[in-house]
Design a protein around this motif. Structure first.
Motif, PDB file in Angstrom:
ATOM      1  N   ALA A  78       0.826  -1.192   0.000  1.00 44.98           N
ATOM      2  CA  ALA A  78       0.000   0.000   0.000  1.00 44.98           C
ATOM      3  C   ALA A  78       0.872   1.259   0.000  1.00 44.98           C
ATOM      4  O   ALA A  78       1.944   1.279   0.568  1.00 44.98           O
ATOM      5  CB  ALA A  78      -0.913  -0.002   1.220  1.00 44.98           C
ATOM      6  N   ASP A  94     -10.144   7.025   5.049  1.00 48.04           N
ATOM      7  CA  ASP A  94     -10.594   6.276   3.873  1.00 48.04           C
ATOM      8  C   ASP A  94     -10.204   4.806   3.979  1.00 48.04           C
ATOM      9  O   ASP A  94     -11.006   3.917   3.692  1.00 48.04           O
ATOM     10  CB  ASP A  94     -10.012   6.870   2.589  1.00 48.04           C
ATOM     11  CG  ASP A  94     -10.610   8.212   2.229  1.00 48.04           C
ATOM     12  OD1 ASP A  94     -11.692   8.552   2.761  1.00 48.04           O
ATOM     13  OD2 ASP A  94      -9.988   8.942   1.428  1.00 48.04           O
ATOM     14  N   ARG A  95      -8.977   4.553   4.401  1.00 44.64           N
ATOM     15  CA  ARG A  95      -8.516   3.161   4.496  1.00 44.64           C
ATOM     16  C   ARG A  95      -9.247   2.407   5.601  1.00 44.64           C
ATOM     17  O   ARG A  95      -9.594   1.242   5.430  1.00 44.64           O
ATOM     18  CB  ARG A  95      -7.013   3.115   4.722  1.00 44.64           C
ATOM     19  CG  ARG A  95      -6.259   3.575   3.488  1.00 44.64           C
ATOM     20  CD  ARG A  95      -4.898   3.014   3.457  1.00 44.64           C
ATOM     21  NE  ARG A  95      -4.127   3.650   2.397  1.00 44.64           N
ATOM     22  CZ  ARG A  95      -2.833   3.559   2.284  1.00 44.64           C
ATOM     23  NH1 ARG A  95      -2.140   2.863   3.169  1.00 44.64           N
ATOM     24  NH2 ARG A  95      -2.201   4.145   1.301  1.00 44.64           N
ATOM     25  N   SER A 119      -4.994  -2.529   6.483  1.00 45.28           N
ATOM     26  CA  SER A 119      -5.379  -1.484   5.530  1.00 45.28           C
ATOM     27  C   SER A 119      -4.481  -0.259   5.622  1.00 45.28           C
ATOM     28  O   SER A 119      -4.245   0.411   4.620  1.00 45.28           O
ATOM     29  CB  SER A 119      -6.846  -1.090   5.727  1.00 45.28           C
ATOM     30  OG  SER A 119      -7.027  -0.369   6.927  1.00 45.28           O
ATOM     31  N   VAL A 120      -3.968   0.059   6.824  1.00 46.00           N
ATOM     32  CA  VAL A 120      -3.118   1.247   6.948  1.00 46.00           C
ATOM     33  C   VAL A 120      -1.638   0.924   6.814  1.00 46.00           C
ATOM     34  O   VAL A 120      -0.817   1.821   6.646  1.00 46.00           O
ATOM     35  CB  VAL A 120      -3.364   2.008   8.275  1.00 46.00           C
ATOM     36  CG1 VAL A 120      -4.783   2.498   8.349  1.00 46.00           C
ATOM     37  CG2 VAL A 120      -2.989   1.185   9.474  1.00 46.00           C
ATOM     38  N   ILE A 124       0.648   6.522   3.841  1.00 47.38           N
ATOM     39  CA  ILE A 124      -0.384   7.475   4.230  1.00 47.38           C
ATOM     40  C   ILE A 124       0.275   8.801   4.567  1.00 47.38           C
ATOM     41  O   ILE A 124       1.254   8.855   5.301  1.00 47.38           O
ATOM     42  CB  ILE A 124      -1.178   6.943   5.438  1.00 47.38           C
ATOM     43  CG1 ILE A 124      -1.995   5.719   5.012  1.00 47.38           C
ATOM     44  CG2 ILE A 124      -2.069   8.013   6.030  1.00 47.38           C
ATOM     45  CD1 ILE A 124      -2.681   5.018   6.143  1.00 47.38           C
ATOM     46  N   ASP A 183     -12.721   1.545   4.424  1.00 51.54           N
ATOM     47  CA  ASP A 183     -12.769   0.472   3.433  1.00 51.54           C
ATOM     48  C   ASP A 183     -12.437  -0.898   4.006  1.00 51.54           C
ATOM     49  O   ASP A 183     -12.610  -1.907   3.329  1.00 51.54           O
ATOM     50  CB  ASP A 183     -11.806   0.779   2.276  1.00 51.54           C
ATOM     51  CG  ASP A 183     -12.252   1.983   1.465  1.00 51.54           C
ATOM     52  OD1 ASP A 183     -13.436   2.366   1.566  1.00 51.54           O
ATOM     53  OD2 ASP A 183     -11.407   2.552   0.755  1.00 51.54           O
ATOM     54  N   SER A 184     -11.943  -0.947   5.243  1.00 52.72           N
ATOM     55  CA  SER A 184     -11.626  -2.249   5.845  1.00 52.72           C
ATOM     56  C   SER A 184     -12.920  -2.866   6.384  1.00 52.72           C
ATOM     57  O   SER A 184     -13.927  -2.204   6.538  1.00 52.72           O
ATOM     58  CB  SER A 184     -10.584  -2.096   6.948  1.00 52.72           C
ATOM     59  OG  SER A 184     -11.049  -1.244   7.955  1.00 52.72           O
ATOM     60  N   GLU A 199      -6.709  10.261   4.231  1.00 50.62           N
ATOM     61  CA  GLU A 199      -6.311   8.961   3.672  1.00 50.62           C
ATOM     62  C   GLU A 199      -6.457   7.862   4.718  1.00 50.62           C
ATOM     63  O   GLU A 199      -6.888   6.750   4.407  1.00 50.62           O
ATOM     64  CB  GLU A 199      -4.866   9.011   3.183  1.00 50.62           C
ATOM     65  CG  GLU A 199      -4.668   9.832   1.933  1.00 50.62           C
ATOM     66  CD  GLU A 199      -3.206   9.979   1.550  1.00 50.62           C
ATOM     67  OE1 GLU A 199      -2.365   9.187   2.046  1.00 50.62           O
ATOM     68  OE2 GLU A 199      -2.895  10.877   0.764  1.00 50.62           O
ATOM     69  N   MET A 200      -6.096   8.161   5.968  1.00 53.40           N
ATOM     70  CA  MET A 200      -6.240   7.196   7.051  1.00 53.40           C
ATOM     71  C   MET A 200      -7.712   6.797   7.224  1.00 53.40           C
ATOM     72  O   MET A 200      -8.045   5.616   7.310  1.00 53.40           O
ATOM     73  CB  MET A 200      -5.693   7.784   8.349  1.00 53.40           C
ATOM     74  CG  MET A 200      -6.025   6.988   9.589  1.00 53.40           C
ATOM     75  SD  MET A 200      -5.202   5.411   9.660  1.00 53.40           S
ATOM     76  CE  MET A 200      -3.576   5.935  10.094  1.00 53.40           C
TER      77      MET A 200
END
Length: 194
Positions: free
Chosen positions: A2, A13-14, A33-34, A5, A17-18, A10-11
Motif C-alpha cells: 500500500a 478512507d482506508r 489497511s493502513v 499514508i 474500506d476495511s 487517507e487514514m
C-alpha cells in the motif's frame, strides 16, 4: 504494498474500506489497511479511535491503551515494522460504529490536513522519537483511568492523533501541540482523582 499514508483523510478512507462480510471490522483488518511498517499511521489510527465517540464505549479506552503501549514500545526500540498479538488483532467492532465515527471525523480531517507541513524537524527525529514514544506509553498507562473521567480519553486521542500526524508529515510544531494536549489530559485525570 500500500502507498504510504500522508494525511488524516487517507487514514479515514482506508479504515472505512476495511471490514468483512459479517458487518464487523477487526483490528487486524484495520492494521492491514493502513500498513504495518509505519508507526505514524498506527498512532494516528489509535488516536482517531480514542478521540471518536467509540472511546465512550466501555472497554475501548483500556483496549486502545494496550495497543498504544505496544506501539510506543516498538517505536522506542526502533523496530522496522509493527507487531501485535493475534488475540488483539481478532478484536472487532461493528462496521456501522466504525463508519459512524469516520463520518463524524471527516470534517475535522479536512480542516487538519490543510495545516500540515514539514517544520521543526528536530522535534520528530532522533532523540525526540524517544520522547514521543515515552509520552505515548504514559498515555497508554493512564487510559484505563480515563474511562472514569469524561472526555479525558478524547483528549488523549487527540494527542495520539497529533503525534501520529507529526510523524507522518514531519511536523515538529504538531508534536509540540501533542505534548501540550497530553499535559492537559493528564491534568484532567489528576484533577478528577483529587
Amino acid at each position: 504494498m500500500a502507498q504510504e499514508i500522508t494525511t488524516l483523510q487517507e487514514m479515514l478512507d482506508r479504515i472505512n474500506d476495511s471490514g468483512n462480510d459479517q458487518g464487523r471490522v477487526s483490528l487486524g483488518e484495520i492494521v492491514e489497511s493502513v500498513g504495518n511498517r509505519s508507526f505514524g499511521p498506527l498512532l494516528l489510527m489509535v488516536g482517531v479511535i480514542a478521540a471518536s465517540p467509540l472511546s465512550g464505549m466501555p472497554g475501548v479506552p483500556t483496549a486502545t491503551g494496550i495497543l498504544i503501549l505496544l506501539i510506543a514500545a516498538q517505536l522506542f526500540f526502533g523496530r522496522d515494522h509493527f507487531w501485535l498479538p493475534k488475540w488483539l488483532l481478532r478484536r472487532s467492532l461493528g462496521t456501522d460504529h466504525v463508519q459512524k465515527a469516520i463520518r463524524w471525523l471527516r470534517p475535522v480531517a479536512r480542516f487538519i490536513d490543510r495545516w500540515l507541513r514539514p517544520r521543526l524537524p528536530a522535534l520528530i527525529k532522533g532523540g525526540s522519537i524517544y520522547l514521543i514514544s515515552f509520552n505515548c506509553a504514559a498515555i497508554a498507562i493512564v487510559m484505563p483511568m480515563m474511562e472514569l473521567v469524561p472526555f479525558s480519553a478524547h483528549g488523549a486521542g487527540l494527542a495520539l492523533s497529533a503525534f501520529g500526524l507529526a510523524l507522518i508529515s514531519r511536523d515538529g510544531l504538531l508534536a509540540l501541540i501533542a505534548f501540550a494536549v497530553t499535559a492537559v489530559s493528564f491534568g484532567l485525570v489528576i484533577y478528577n482523582f483529587n
